[in-house]
Design an enzyme around this catalytic site. Structure first.
Site, PDB file in Angstrom:
ATOM      1  N   HIS A 158      54.887  38.128  39.063  1.00  0.00           N
ATOM      2  CA  HIS A 158      53.988  37.217  38.363  1.00  0.00           C
ATOM      3  C   HIS A 158      52.606  37.847  38.216  1.00  0.00           C
ATOM      4  O   HIS A 158      52.096  38.467  39.145  1.00  0.00           O
ATOM      5  CB  HIS A 158      53.783  35.928  39.166  1.00  0.00           C
ATOM      6  CG  HIS A 158      54.975  35.039  39.244  1.00  0.00           C
ATOM      7  ND1 HIS A 158      56.063  35.304  40.027  1.00  0.00           N
ATOM      8  CD2 HIS A 158      55.225  33.841  38.654  1.00  0.00           C
ATOM      9  CE1 HIS A 158      56.937  34.325  39.909  1.00  0.00           C
ATOM     10  NE2 HIS A 158      56.465  33.423  39.096  1.00  0.00           N
ATOM     11  N   ASN A 175      54.936  43.913  44.762  1.00  0.00           N
ATOM     12  CA  ASN A 175      55.071  42.487  44.469  1.00  0.00           C
ATOM     13  C   ASN A 175      55.134  41.651  45.736  1.00  0.00           C
ATOM     14  O   ASN A 175      54.471  40.623  45.828  1.00  0.00           O
ATOM     15  CB  ASN A 175      56.344  42.249  43.645  1.00  0.00           C
ATOM     16  CG  ASN A 175      56.593  40.774  43.361  1.00  0.00           C
ATOM     17  OD1 ASN A 175      55.704  40.057  42.900  1.00  0.00           O
ATOM     18  ND2 ASN A 175      57.802  40.311  43.642  1.00  0.00           N
ATOM     19  N   GLN A 179      26.538  41.232  33.126  1.00  0.00           N
ATOM     20  CA  GLN A 179      27.651  42.194  33.183  1.00  0.00           C
ATOM     21  C   GLN A 179      27.184  43.490  33.837  1.00  0.00           C
ATOM     22  O   GLN A 179      27.856  44.060  34.691  1.00  0.00           O
ATOM     23  CB  GLN A 179      28.172  42.491  31.776  1.00  0.00           C
ATOM     24  CG  GLN A 179      28.928  41.332  31.146  1.00  0.00           C
ATOM     25  CD  GLN A 179      29.559  41.719  29.815  1.00  0.00           C
ATOM     26  OE1 GLN A 179      30.304  42.691  29.732  1.00  0.00           O
ATOM     27  NE2 GLN A 179      29.249  40.951  28.779  1.00  0.00           N
TER      28      GLN A 179
END
Lengths: 313, 135
Positions: A140, A171, A285
């Site tokens: 995911h 994962n 930023q």
């Protein structure tokens, strides 16, 4: 959907709706807590009909030419659970972006029903069995665990367009540990998070070449105190945690700490050629993107380093 | 339902599960088993914990319906292979229901979860084991 919005079937009004829908998705003026609030990292463009949570225009009697050409290698697909930029040439998303709040956590359970994305053109769809036998997990990007308050939202996390082929070690261990750490940073609702993640590079291709296996997986998480007016509240002091993790197997991955893989937004932008956090003012930023997180929340009470196994928050 | 001998149930389950993979974040084989026992009762977490060499508190139950649901539901986007697999899982589920008494699903562990579908037979316990990955 109010019927009074669409009492018309004339061409000019449908074109106008088309323009409004497209501009609405490209506009930086989004409401708080939207999944894509901090920016569209690749300026991905939606297909006009692929906007499920906005009202659809009435089909015009004469076909309307798209105002912006459809690019299947940079397709914006938005849903309540997350937004993503899909790349058909990779068979995966280039990035997935979502907002995480305490209200997203609950007891809805896990869907377990992997399915191909009906909002992608048929030729671009990846099926669950495309990962079978590849040696990679269906990893995911937006985790199931970030969407446990609502069954429908949890189900959306099982879309194949939200998957990357990840090694079992990545994962099941390293990537998961960072997911769990980020949920602890909700601190029972004290904080909210904006997260964007994806893969980069080509390790190999699976499913007869349809799906690209990335060489690394990256994630950027902006963590701020809960509140409103998020775009204005994020400033040079806001905590941003970025990681890039190799899509490899071995003890470094299966027993590693996520905090060993810290990096900066700048480095991820260099790697991916994406423009992350682009809706923030340029000076914010500049302040945030070169920074590398310390691996711990900088609260007053001397927290321990968070790089290891965490309990869910 | 008369209790069937475990060896027979094992064979039936093997045929029904041959080549099937259980899908989660990974795809895992389905491995039928038979645990002989002179005086079987309804399977319990303790039974599974001892066979799985795990602590009882690591064993959770789940309903058969919930366990099988994603595998036995045909979706409009399924191709021929997937439709065929759905039918095979439907047969497997029916086989479990008709060959095992008091069948239940037990899950051991987290993230890499061992799943035991186990029920009582004439001379012990039978069912199948598989793995799911949930991160």
């Amino acid at each position: 959907m109010s019927k009074s919005l669409f009492p018309f079937s004339s061409l000019p009004l449908c074109t106008a709706w088309g323009v409004i829908l497209l501009l609405g998705n490209l506009s930086p003026l989004r409401a708080d807590n939207q999944n894509l609030l901090l920016g569209n990292p690749s300026r991905a463009v939606p297909a006009p009909q692929l906007v499920p949570d906005l009202p659809q225009p009435v089909a015009p009697a004469i076909p309307v030419a798209p105002l912006i050409p459809l690019d299947l290698n940079n397709l914006l697909v938005e849903r309540p659970a997350f937004s993503l930029g899909y790349d058909q040439s990779l068979g995966t998303a280039k990035w997935v972006s979502w907002h995480l709040a305490q209200s997203d956590r609950g007891r809805s359970g896990r869907s377990e029903d992997f399915y191909s994305d009906p909002l992608l053109p048929a030729a671009a769809q990846i099926q669950p069995n495309d990962y079978r036998g590849s040696g990679y997990d269906r990893g995911h990007v937006c985790p199931s665990g970030d969407r446990t308050a609502d069954k429908e939202l949890n189900a959306q996390t099982f879309l194949m367009s939200n998957m990357l082929p990840q090694t079992p070690d990545l994962n099941r261990q390293l990537w998961r540990k960072f997911e769990e750490y980020l949920r602890t940073q909700l601190k029972s609702g004290q904080n909210e998070l904006y997260i964007v993640a994806g893969g980069e590079g080509t390790l190999e291709r699976i499913a007869d070449g349809k799906v690209n296996v990335p060489t690394s997986c990256w994630k950027v998480a902006v963590i701020l105190p809960s509140g409103e007016g998020d775009l204005k509240r994020i400033d040079g002091n806001t905590r941003v945690v970025s990681v890039v993790m190799p899509n490899q197997s071995g003890a470094e991955i299966s027993r590693g700490k996520w905090s060993d893989y810290l990096t900066s937004v700048d480095k991820i932008e260099e790697l991916t050629k994406l423009d992350l956090l682009s809706n923030l003012p340029l000076e914010v930023q500049a302040a945030l993107e070169s920074r590398i997180d310390t691996g711990r929340a900088s609260t007053t009470k001397g927290e321990q380093a968070d790089g290891g196994e965490q309990t869910n928050g | 339902m008369a209790d069937l001998p475990g060896q027979h149930v094992l064979e039936v389950l093997r045929q029904a599960s041959e080549g099937l993979l259980f899908r989660s974040e990974t795809d895992a084989p389905i491995e039928p088993f038979f645990w002989p026992d002179a005086a079987p009762v309804a399977p319990s977490a303790e039974l599974v914990a001892s066979h799985a060499k795990a602590e009882v508190k690591a064993v959770k139950t789940r309903s058969l319906t919930t366990f099988f649901r994603p595998t036995i539901t045909e979706q409009e986007w399924h191709n021929a292979q997937e439709k065929a697999e759905v039918k095979r899982f439907q047969i497997l589920r029916e086989t479990v229901k008709s060959s095992l008494k008091a069948a239940k699903v037990f899950r051991v562990g987290k993230v890499e979860v061992e799943v035991y579908v186990v029920g009582q037979v004439m001379d012990g316990y039978a069912g199948f084991k598989t793995r799911v990955v949930e991160t």
